[in-house]
Scaffold this motif. Structure first.
Motif, PDB file in Angstrom:
ATOM      1  N   SER A  10       1.014  -1.289  -0.073  1.00 59.72           N
ATOM      2  CA  SER A  10       0.004  -0.049  -0.156  1.00 59.72           C
ATOM      3  C   SER A  10       0.927   1.293  -0.131  1.00 59.72           C
ATOM      4  CB  SER A  10      -1.064  -0.021   1.268  1.00 59.72           C
ATOM      5  OG  SER A  10      -0.173   0.182   2.449  1.00 59.72           O
ATOM      6  N   GLY A  11       0.316   2.363  -0.315  1.00 65.28           N
ATOM      7  CA  GLY A  11       1.092   3.733  -0.530  1.00 65.28           C
ATOM      8  C   GLY A  11      -0.024   4.706  -0.628  1.00 65.28           C
ATOM      9  N   LEU A  12       0.554   5.814   0.142  1.00 68.06           N
ATOM     10  CA  LEU A  12      -0.216   7.172   0.019  1.00 68.06           C
ATOM     11  C   LEU A  12       0.356   8.222  -0.707  1.00 68.06           C
ATOM     12  CD1 LEU A  12      -2.308   9.012   1.285  1.00 68.06           C
ATOM     13  CD2 LEU A  12      -0.599   9.482   3.183  1.00 68.06           C
ATOM     14  N   GLU A  13      -0.044   8.763  -1.920  1.00 67.06           N
ATOM     15  CA  GLU A  13       0.743   9.526  -2.641  1.00 67.06           C
ATOM     16  C   GLU A  13      -0.044  10.858  -2.831  1.00 67.06           C
ATOM     17  OE1 GLU A  13       0.855   7.576  -6.473  1.00 67.06           O
ATOM     18  OE2 GLU A  13       2.023   5.934  -5.814  1.00 67.06           O
ATOM     19  N   GLY A  14       0.667  12.042  -2.556  1.00 68.69           N
ATOM     20  CA  GLY A  14       0.049  13.228  -2.496  1.00 68.69           C
ATOM     21  C   GLY A  14       0.336  13.765  -3.724  1.00 68.69           C
ATOM     22  N   PHE A  15      -0.493  14.894  -4.156  1.00 73.51           N
ATOM     23  CA  PHE A  15      -0.427  15.862  -5.293  1.00 73.51           C
ATOM     24  C   PHE A  15      -0.922  17.099  -5.263  1.00 73.51           C
ATOM     25  CE2 PHE A  15      -4.330  13.680  -6.076  1.00 73.51           C
ATOM     26  CZ  PHE A  15      -5.169  14.659  -6.477  1.00 73.51           C
ATOM     27  N   TRP A  16      -0.069  17.994  -6.129  1.00 72.90           N
ATOM     28  CA  TRP A  16      -0.710  19.288  -6.389  1.00 72.90           C
ATOM     29  C   TRP A  16      -0.513  19.634  -7.733  1.00 72.90           C
ATOM     30  CZ3 TRP A  16       0.202  23.752  -2.534  1.00 72.90           C
ATOM     31  CH2 TRP A  16       0.404  23.352  -1.246  1.00 72.90           C
ATOM     32  N   LEU A  17      -1.741  20.155  -8.294  1.00 72.75           N
ATOM     33  CA  LEU A  17      -1.947  20.582  -9.626  1.00 72.75           C
ATOM     34  C   LEU A  17      -2.275  21.989  -9.890  1.00 72.75           C
ATOM     35  CD1 LEU A  17      -4.207  17.647 -10.749  1.00 72.75           C
ATOM     36  CD2 LEU A  17      -1.748  17.710 -11.045  1.00 72.75           C
ATOM     37  N   LEU A  18      -1.675  22.822 -10.744  1.00 71.92           N
ATOM     38  CA  LEU A  18      -1.687  23.882 -10.938  1.00 71.92           C
ATOM     39  C   LEU A  18      -1.975  24.300 -12.677  1.00 71.92           C
ATOM     40  CD1 LEU A  18      -1.709  27.004 -10.242  1.00 71.92           C
ATOM     41  CD2 LEU A  18       0.916  26.867 -10.133  1.00 71.92           C
ATOM     42  N   GLY A  19      -2.616  24.691 -13.045  1.00 73.24           N
ATOM     43  CA  GLY A  19      -3.066  25.204 -14.179  1.00 73.24           C
ATOM     44  C   GLY A  19      -3.065  26.634 -14.525  1.00 73.24           C
ATOM     45  N   ARG A  20      -1.942  27.318 -14.746  1.00 72.09           N
ATOM     46  CA  ARG A  20      -1.843  28.761 -14.762  1.00 72.09           C
ATOM     47  C   ARG A  20      -2.742  29.317 -15.975  1.00 72.09           C
ATOM     48  NH1 ARG A  20       1.773  31.407 -11.965  1.00 72.09           N
ATOM     49  NH2 ARG A  20       3.240  30.151 -10.979  1.00 72.09           N
ATOM     50  N   VAL A  21      -2.840  28.519 -17.048  1.00 70.35           N
ATOM     51  CA  VAL A  21      -3.523  29.462 -18.211  1.00 70.35           C
ATOM     52  C   VAL A  21      -5.113  28.764 -18.054  1.00 70.35           C
ATOM     53  CG1 VAL A  21      -3.936  29.051 -20.693  1.00 70.35           C
ATOM     54  CG2 VAL A  21      -1.494  29.069 -19.888  1.00 70.35           C
ATOM     55  N   SER A  22      -5.470  27.753 -17.471  1.00 71.04           N
ATOM     56  CA  SER A  22      -6.923  27.562 -17.424  1.00 71.04           C
ATOM     57  C   SER A  22      -7.372  27.843 -15.974  1.00 71.04           C
ATOM     58  CB  SER A  22      -6.981  26.137 -17.626  1.00 71.04           C
ATOM     59  OG  SER A  22      -6.326  25.259 -16.997  1.00 71.04           O
ATOM     60  N   HIS A  23      -6.495  28.501 -15.113  1.00 70.05           N
ATOM     61  CA  HIS A  23      -6.738  29.161 -13.681  1.00 70.05           C
ATOM     62  C   HIS A  23      -7.374  27.925 -13.027  1.00 70.05           C
ATOM     63  CE1 HIS A  23      -5.588  32.652 -15.256  1.00 70.05           C
ATOM     64  NE2 HIS A  23      -6.181  32.841 -16.281  1.00 70.05           N
ATOM     65  N   TYR A  24      -6.727  26.921 -12.608  1.00 73.72           N
ATOM     66  CA  TYR A  24      -7.247  25.889 -11.609  1.00 73.72           C
ATOM     67  C   TYR A  24      -6.071  25.496 -10.757  1.00 73.72           C
ATOM     68  CZ  TYR A  24      -4.963  21.890 -14.101  1.00 73.72           C
ATOM     69  OH  TYR A  24      -4.475  21.040 -14.931  1.00 73.72           O
ATOM     70  N   PHE A  25      -6.176  25.114  -9.622  1.00 70.51           N
ATOM     71  CA  PHE A  25      -5.489  24.382  -8.644  1.00 70.51           C
ATOM     72  C   PHE A  25      -6.247  23.346  -7.865  1.00 70.51           C
ATOM     73  CE2 PHE A  25      -4.313  24.831  -4.068  1.00 70.51           C
ATOM     74  CZ  PHE A  25      -2.858  24.370  -4.206  1.00 70.51           C
ATOM     75  N   ALA A  26      -5.389  22.275  -7.626  1.00 68.39           N
ATOM     76  CA  ALA A  26      -5.995  21.181  -7.108  1.00 68.39           C
ATOM     77  C   ALA A  26      -4.980  20.541  -6.277  1.00 68.39           C
ATOM     78  CB  ALA A  26      -6.492  20.216  -8.190  1.00 68.39           C
ATOM     79  N   ARG A  27      -5.246  19.805  -5.085  1.00 68.32           N
ATOM     80  CA  ARG A  27      -4.569  19.077  -4.107  1.00 68.32           C
ATOM     81  C   ARG A  27      -5.250  17.786  -3.767  1.00 68.32           C
ATOM     82  NH1 ARG A  27      -3.386  23.891  -0.401  1.00 68.32           N
ATOM     83  NH2 ARG A  27      -5.635  24.377  -0.189  1.00 68.32           N
ATOM     84  N   GLY A  28      -4.350  16.784  -3.500  1.00 69.65           N
ATOM     85  CA  GLY A  28      -5.131  15.714  -2.909  1.00 69.65           C
ATOM     86  C   GLY A  28      -4.248  14.670  -2.779  1.00 69.65           C
ATOM     87  N   TYR A  29      -4.779  13.437  -2.760  1.00 66.56           N
ATOM     88  CA  TYR A  29      -3.982  12.491  -2.525  1.00 66.56           C
ATOM     89  C   TYR A  29      -4.641  11.036  -2.946  1.00 66.56           C
ATOM     90  CZ  TYR A  29      -6.993  11.455   1.557  1.00 66.56           C
ATOM     91  OH  TYR A  29      -8.070  11.240   2.477  1.00 66.56           O
ATOM     92  N   THR A  30      -3.913  10.032  -3.258  1.00 62.34           N
ATOM     93  CA  THR A  30      -4.357   8.635  -3.740  1.00 62.34           C
ATOM     94  C   THR A  30      -3.851   7.684  -2.988  1.00 62.34           C
ATOM     95  OG1 THR A  30      -4.028   9.449  -6.069  1.00 62.34           O
ATOM     96  CG2 THR A  30      -4.271   7.106  -5.785  1.00 62.34           C
ATOM     97  N   ILE A  31      -4.508   6.842  -2.396  1.00 59.41           N
ATOM     98  CA  ILE A  31      -4.142   5.620  -1.602  1.00 59.41           C
ATOM     99  C   ILE A  31      -4.213   4.351  -2.484  1.00 59.41           C
ATOM    100  CG2 ILE A  31      -4.686   3.989   0.221  1.00 59.41           C
ATOM    101  CD1 ILE A  31      -6.301   6.430   1.319  1.00 59.41           C
ATOM    102  N   ARG A  32      -2.769   4.003  -2.642  1.00 54.20           N
ATOM    103  CA  ARG A  32      -2.754   2.561  -3.504  1.00 54.20           C
ATOM    104  C   ARG A  32      -2.645   1.462  -2.689  1.00 54.20           C
ATOM    105  NH1 ARG A  32       2.049   1.178  -4.241  1.00 54.20           N
ATOM    106  NH2 ARG A  32       3.079   3.352  -4.140  1.00 54.20           N
TER     107      ARG A  32
END
Length: 166
Positions: free
Chosen positions: A143-165
């Motif tokens: 098992s694993g816990l993977e965090g992430f951040w996404l930034l779309g400067r042009v389309s103006h979005y920001f997201a963060r979260g995690y995935t549990i594998r």
């Protein structure tokens, strides 16, 4: 589409090289006495209590039941709480797990720790056990816990979260 990746992967023996270094938490003074009583059940070892909180409330943290972020920047504890500095030596894997959870929810490590402490003080663990929800998130070697951040400067979005594998 071109993808650039910067992955820093540390093997188990590399994680343990700097194990048991000092880390610090800020705990509101009004919770300090109850916190100390809880750690006494672990022979005063804050690191063991810390590990216990992460393990017992993994159902809450990994299923996304922490309060959602209310702002883009990291949310810290409220002001004027008379925060007390507590130093201890956690296992690196526990400190990393707390950091990933905090990052995914836009909170500070201290905020998440105090939230888990409050759940413990309220007796939520006993309710989870009674409801049969104590082992929802498996902790197996793969098992694993993977965090992430996404930034779309042009389309103006920001997201963060995690995935549990699992």
């Amino acid at each position: 589409m071109i993808t650039f990746e910067n992955n820093n992967i540390f093997l188990r023996e590399q994680i343990d090289i700097e194990d048991n270094t000092v880390s610090t938490l800020l705990i509101p003074v009004h919770l300090l006495e109850e916190f100390r009583l809880k750690t006494q059940k672990f022979d005063g070892n804050i690191g063991l209590y810390f590990r216990s909180l992460l393990r017992r409330f993994r159902t809450i943290t990994c299923s996304g039941l922490l309060p959602e972020p209310i702002k883009i920047k990291t949310e810290y504890q409220e002001k004027k709480l008379c925060l007390q500095k507590i130093s201890f030596r956690p296992k690196n894997e526990d400190w990393i797990e707390l950091g990933e959870i905090a990052s995914a929810f836009g909170k500070s490590r201290c905020w998440v720790f105090v939230y888990l402490l409050k759940l413990d003080l309220l007796g939520l663990w006993k309710l989870l056990v009674k409801a049969g929800l104590k082992k929802i998130v498996p902790t197996i070697p793969s098992s694993g816990l993977e965090g992430f951040w996404l930034l779309g400067r042009v389309s103006h979005y920001f997201a963060r979260g995690y995935t549990i594998r699992v």
